[in-house]
Design an enzyme around this catalytic site. Structure first.
Site, PDB file in Angstrom:
ATOM      1  N   ASP A 145       0.915  -1.364  -0.639  1.00 44.19           N
ATOM      2  CA  ASP A 145      -0.091   0.289  -0.147  1.00 44.19           C
ATOM      3  C   ASP A 145       0.626   1.341   0.063  1.00 44.19           C
ATOM      4  O   ASP A 145       2.389   1.462   0.292  1.00 44.19           O
ATOM      5  CB  ASP A 145      -0.769  -0.473   1.150  1.00 44.19           C
ATOM      6  CG  ASP A 145      -0.300  -0.034   2.457  1.00 44.19           C
ATOM      7  OD1 ASP A 145       1.055  -0.587   2.699  1.00 44.19           O
ATOM      8  OD2 ASP A 145      -1.112  -0.802   3.313  1.00 44.19           O
ATOM      9  N   GLU A 173      -9.908  -0.516   5.058  1.00 38.42           N
ATOM     10  CA  GLU A 173     -10.815   0.160   5.874  1.00 38.42           C
ATOM     11  C   GLU A 173     -11.898  -0.281   6.641  1.00 38.42           C
ATOM     12  O   GLU A 173     -11.930  -1.026   5.689  1.00 38.42           O
ATOM     13  CB  GLU A 173      -9.926   2.063   5.816  1.00 38.42           C
ATOM     14  CG  GLU A 173      -9.244   2.100   5.902  1.00 38.42           C
ATOM     15  CD  GLU A 173      -8.936   3.025   7.015  1.00 38.42           C
ATOM     16  OE1 GLU A 173      -8.318   1.911   8.110  1.00 38.42           O
ATOM     17  OE2 GLU A 173      -7.739   4.566   7.043  1.00 38.42           O
TER      18      GLU A 173
END
Ligand code: PGA
Length: 258
Positions: free
Chosen positions: A82, A158
């Site tokens: 990421d 998330e």
């Protein structure tokens, strides 16, 4: 695998291999042992490894093994996990720059098979989809080592991330931004968006290793392994892959598990 592999499979989370280790040093060695084994068995396949405080010791151990000639990482396709949108390797607060300093440069890894997140691409959405396709084109991930965020995130998936989500642009929670700003004593402004390898892409990995260290992670590790399997806690989706998941937790992180 070596004697550092720790205790046998625990029965407390069905089908999951839970290794409780004494401390961070043991966690780092065990994670490095598993990475080493997978790479030795699949020397030119695709893997993803994380950034953050938790994997630092694992990278030190992997670097030692590469330097000694005990591990050949040179043909592995390493897909970064990421990155903040708009931040690249030259930006000191980027995750890629962290990875470069913690592992790529010490281990001498700078070939074309290190795949950086296309976080500075002109069309990040399309570039993220291409990145996911590049993983698929290599036959998917053989190994995904991931950490656990305080809010249960996996990479930057998330809360609210779908179980089948792909590599994409995401909005970051304030909690994740604060967690990461802390690494720079709050001196860096963490962007509001990132590109992350998707949960679905991670869950398809042949092996997933979740590494969790420290008392501050005890509550979220318990929620992740014992609470409902829900989008509210993306890490809980790891439990859907059964015995393709290995959890390595040190004593402090595992302290809330019965
Ligand atoms: P950490 O981050 O290893 O720095 O605790 C884990 C994560 O947020 O994924």
């Amino acid at each position: 695998m070596s004697q550092n592999d720790g205790p046998a499979k625990s029965t407390e989370a069905s089908d999951i291999h839970l290794h409780r280790v004494a401390d961070y040093v043991e966690l780092s060695h065990l994670a490095a042992d598993i990475v080493t084994r997978v790479i030795q068995e699949n020397p030119s396949d695709a893997v993803t490894l994380p950034t953050g405080e938790t994997p630092r010791g694992m990278y030190e151990e992997l670097t030692r093994r590469i330097e000694r000639g005990d591990l050949d990482f040179s043909s592995i396709h390493f897909f970064c996990l990421d990155e903040y949108l708009g931040k690249g390797i030259d930006d000191r607060s980027s995750l890629t720059s962290w990875l470069d300093a913690a592992f790529l440069t010490p281990a001498g890894l700078h070939g074309d098979n290190i795949h950086f997140i296309p976080s500075t691409a002109p069309n990040p959405k399309a570039a993220a989809a291409d990145y996911d396709k590049a993983i698929a084109d290599r036959g998917g991930l053989k190994l995904a080592v991931v950490g656990l965020g305080f809010n249960g995130h996996i990479a930057f998936n998330e809360p609210g991330s779908a179980i089948d989500s792909r590599t994409r642009v995401v909005n970051l929670t304030d909690e994740s931004r604060d967690q990461n700003a802390a690494y720079y004593d709050g001196a860096e402004t963490i962007p509001r968006q990132a590109i992350t390898i998707g949960l679905g892409t991670i869950l398809e990995s042949e092996l997933i290793v979740l590494i969790v260290s420290g008392a501050s992670k005890a509550a979220i590790l318990k929620t992740t392994l014992k609470g409902p399997i829900t989008e509210d806690v993306p890490g809980s989706f790891l439990r859907t892959v059964g015995d393709r998941l290995i959890v390595i937790a040190d004593r402090d992180a595992a302290s809330s598990l019965s």
